[in-house]
Write an enzyme that holds these catalytic residues in place. Structure first.
Site, PDB file in Angstrom:
ATOM      1  N   ASP A 242       9.149  -1.486  -7.233  1.00 19.11           N
ATOM      2  CA  ASP A 242       8.291  -1.459  -6.056  1.00 19.11           C
ATOM      3  C   ASP A 242       6.866  -1.778  -6.530  1.00 19.11           C
ATOM      4  OD1 ASP A 242       7.368  -0.816  -3.418  1.00 19.11           O
ATOM      5  OD2 ASP A 242       6.691   1.105  -4.223  1.00 19.11           O
TER       6      ASP A 242
ATOM      7  N   THR B 160       3.548  -0.882  -4.631  1.00 17.65           N
ATOM      8  CA  THR B 160       2.549   0.137  -4.345  1.00 17.65           C
ATOM      9  C   THR B 160       2.941   1.476  -4.959  1.00 17.65           C
ATOM     10  OG1 THR B 160       2.086  -0.975  -2.265  1.00 17.65           O
ATOM     11  CG2 THR B 160       1.246   1.265  -2.516  1.00 17.65           C
TER      12      THR B 160
ATOM     13  N   ASP C 213       8.433   4.740  -5.768  1.00 17.37           N
ATOM     14  CA  ASP C 213       7.788   6.042  -5.566  1.00 17.37           C
ATOM     15  C   ASP C 213       7.772   6.503  -4.121  1.00 17.37           C
ATOM     16  OD1 ASP C 213       5.879   4.255  -4.527  1.00 17.37           O
ATOM     17  OD2 ASP C 213       4.261   5.673  -4.973  1.00 17.37           O
TER      18      ASP C 213
END
Length: 759
Positions: A448, A450, A647
């Site tokens: 991912d 961000t 996250d």
């Protein structure tokens, strides 16, 4: 403050969203209700009626399945007929308490552990201590060990019996028969010592093996406690997701009367008020108002998205500024959050745990050991000296004891335990053995953006002045006006100005301009900050800075223009910076031959900019949770062994589906609960370290299994008495128990080498 990000992000797809505890019941029962009721149910209290608001007992209608054999499903609790594991609900209830089996095993373990300890000390040293005569000692051991074996170990005997009835031999078969035989033999030796030949007397009494049975039961209980605690974390991700949805919604009734109602009483078509600072209750469409909604829990984007009339909103996302009125479109199990819950649950069940292979091996091993024990008994009865049945019984028990899978049972857990401690000291947390086993095999890593590659929060990057305004002027004026805003972009600008010690003035006439920017008055001059649409509304020509703005956007920044009295004064860029450790981490992974793929909910332009900066050749932008899940599945179907690092809540289904899910410890609890590996500090360099530890651990586990099998390969024939015809030597059950202990000790000692072998 209602300010958009880059113009290219203004029309990002708004798919993702909400749910409720009631949705867990809907999903667990396989129902997909379409709530088409109207306000006539508004007066119902929770627990009444027949809709999702009705309260059910946790077990009612729940489907139970085996975590290792997902094909096993039934409508009541019990044990898996294949492996003996306790079945667990397909989807947990949000408010369910502690696993009752965990509580039961904990009680059995701690209540009987002192008894096991006393029996063990008496068996090992009683004849040296001389506290009591040995025949009395046998009776004391019988009394103390009986609660351990018959009460604490009762669940294991039940599983042993079920494995025999279901014709699926497993470790419970051997543990049940081995401990049962050792205990029964010892009871007979204590009650009727005269039935045994004097040659089997040790220290003046017939040898008893109560301590072997008691220790095996206690060790097995301890192992089950550790396993059940680890398994309970599997449902924590789903409970965290269910807990995201608000418990109530503010419904607007006939005549505009507003009332708070339980979320389960919200139906399709209801009008709902969402005030600033509240969560959006369900998926719906905005019918009135404008606000910035933080959708980072779904999209991963740190910048809130502006919502106006006609835009769709997602349940459980956060309304940050203005007030909204929405019309509900999806409720219960139909919301996007509930769909994510279902995806996480399905992904968790679809994995084939490492223990499946062990089960198959154990099945063959168990049948073989039982067969050897039976043959041993028969051979001694037919061909041995008198009394043949006693010799046969003793040697058959010795076979079962020496083959009792203590070393086999410790081989994997001990390596995992040491490796887990080693990893934790280096900032890497492993959930289970499967994660450690699979990590060394990964050849593809999906990351991912961000919060994983980047810091996950907007940071002021730079300001550019125009028409005589300096960079400092632009930052000071923008920060002064932005003091009146709660928008994350504004907060980043204000923080940057204060860190530079710039004096800020209090703005007058502050107002938000429908999601395109803000304006205010400073010292009699009108200041406007926003995107191109605001500049057009203010008749400000942006041509002098368009090229620089486009260049900054191409690098992944969000750009805002600043105008003073309808004259362009400059622009400001805010971005989500790449973590300082990310380039080194990606370089290490590439050196190990791992294919790195970036998948982000951000816009394509932002994804392209970050990928170019980090040298990532393969990237995907504007991906939804289902898209990430599909990406993992497609790569797996193509033969790749996939790890997923993320996250956010939007990463949870993909984290659960991947061969190894890797969560950032700086991210959400849902991500960490869905993943098998957590990087405590969010440092991707930990993946390379974890792979090295994985390789060392698997090598250590194979060595341990080798030790265990060698002991059995040598010990079982000796226990059966193959040397008796030539040497007259027999391996008594006591020596068999000692050999079993030595095999366990060697496994433990070898596992402890991991503390220094892996770095």
């Amino acid at each position: 403050m209602n300010r958009t990000r880059n113009e290219h992000d203004a029309k990002k797809p708004a798919r993702h969203g909400a749910g409720a505890p009631a949705a867990a019941r809907d999903l667990a029962h396989g129902h997909h209700h379409e709530h088409a009721h109207h306000h006539d149910r508004a007066h119902e209290q929770p627990g009444t009626g027949t809709g999702t608001g009705a309260v059910q007992s946790p077990a009612e209608g729940t489907i139970y399945t085996c975590p290792m054999h997902p094909e096993i499903r039934q409508d009541h609790p019990g044990n898996c007929p294949k492996c003996g594991m306790t079945l667990e609900p397909l989807l947990p209830e949000l408010d369910e308490g502690e696993n009752p089996e965990l509580a039961d095993f904990r009680r059995r373990f701690w209540w009987t552990l002192p008894l096991t300890g006393v029996v063990f000390v008496l068996a090992m040293s009683g004849h040296r201590l001389g506290w009591i005569d040995l025949s009395t000692q046998s009776w004391v051991e019988l009394v103390l060990s009986t609660p351990v074996v018959l009460w604490a170990g009762w669940p294991f005997f039940v599983r042993c019996f079920q494995s025999i009835v279901n014709r699926s031999p497993n470790m419970w078969t051997l543990i049940g028969i081995g401990t049962g035989a050792a205990w029964l033999y010892s009871v007979v030796a204590t009650i009727m010592p005269g039935a045994f030949p004097q040659a089997f007397a040790e220290h003046g009494r017939i040898g008893v093996y109560f301590e072997a049975a008691a220790v095996i039961i206690s060790l097995t209980l301890l192992g089950q406690l550790l396993e059940l605690k680890a398994r309970s974390q599997t449902s924590a991700a789903i409970k965290s997701l269910l807990g995201l949805a608000p418990k109530t919604a503010r419904r607007i009734g006939p005549g505009g009367i507003e009332e708070d109602v339980p979320l389960a009483h919200v139906h399709v078509g209801d009008l709902l008020r969402v005030r600033p600072g509240e969560k959006v209750p369900v998926d719906g469409v905005v019918t009135d108002g404008t606000s910035a909604v933080d959708e980072s829990m779904i999209t991963g984007e740190p910048i809130p998205t502006t919502k106006r009339v006609g835009d769709r909103v997602i349940g459980a996302t956060m309304n940050t500024s203005g007030s909204l009125v929405i019309q509900s479109e999806k409720v219960g199990s139909q919301t996007v959050l509930s769909q994510i819950v279902q995806m996480v649950a399905q992904a968790q069940r679809s994995k084939a745990p490492m223990q499946r292979l062990a089960d198959k091996v154990a099945g063959v091993f168990v049948v073989g050991v039982i067969g050897i024990a039976v043959l041993t008994f028969v051979a001694w009865v037919l061909f041995g000296p008198d009394p043949g049945w006693v010799f046969g019984l003793i040697n058959a028990v010795a076979v079962l004891i020496i083959a009792c899978p203590c070393a086999l049972g410790l081989a994997t857990p001990m390596s995992i335990m040491v490796a887990s401690g080693k990893g934790a000291s280096g900032g890497v947390l492993f959930r289970d053995a499967a994660a450690i086993e699979n990590l060394r095999k990964i050849d593809t890593l999906i990351v991912d953006k961000t919060g994983t590659l980047t810091e996950g929060r907007p940071v002021f990057e730079r300001a550019i002045g125009a028409n005589g305004f300096t960079e400092e002027d632009v930052l000071r004026l923008a920060a002064s006006v932005d003091q009146g805003s709660e928008h994350p972009l504004a907060a980043a600008i204000v923080e940057a100005a204060r860190s530079r010690g710039l004096p800020l003035d209090q703005p007058e006439n502050f107002e938000s301009s429908s999601g395109i920017g803000v304006s205010g008055t400073l010292g009699g001059r009108k200041i406007a900050i926003g995107n191109t649409a605001l500049m057009k509304a203010e008749s400000v020509a942006t041509d002098p800075l368009v090229a620089q703005a486009d260049a900054l956007r191409a690098q992944g920044a969000s750009v805002m223009y600043l105008a003073v009295d309808s004259t362009l004064a400059g622009l400001l860029a805010v971005s989500d910076p790449v973590k300082a450790t990310t380039p080194e981490a990606l370089a290490r992974l590439r050196d190990e031959g791992i294919r790195v793929v970036m998948a982000t909910g951000d816009g394509i332009a932002t994804a392209r900019a970050v990928a170019a900066k980090l040298g990532v050749d393969e990237f995907h932008g504007e991906v939804k949770p289902a898209d990430k899940l599909e990406l993992v599945s497609s790569l797996q179907q193509a033969g790749a062994v996939v790890a997923m690092a993320g996250d956010g809540i939007n990463d949870a289904p993909a984290l659960a589906k991947a061969d190894v899910g890797i969560a950032m410890g700086t991210g959400t609890d849902v991500a960490m609960n869905s993943a098998q590996v957590t990087l405590v500090k969010g440092d991707l360099r930990g993946i390379a370290r974890a792979r090295q530890l994985s390789r060392a651990t698997i090598r250590n586990m194979k060595q341990n299994l080798g030790f265990a099998f060698i002991y059995n390969a040598l010990g079982v024939p000796l226990a059966a008495g193959v040397l008796y015809p030539a040497t007259g030597l027999l391996l008594s059950p006591m020596i068999a128990a000692l050999a079993m202990s030595l095999s366990s000790a060697s496994v433990i000692a070898n596992a402890l080498r991991l503390r220094s072998a892996a770095s």
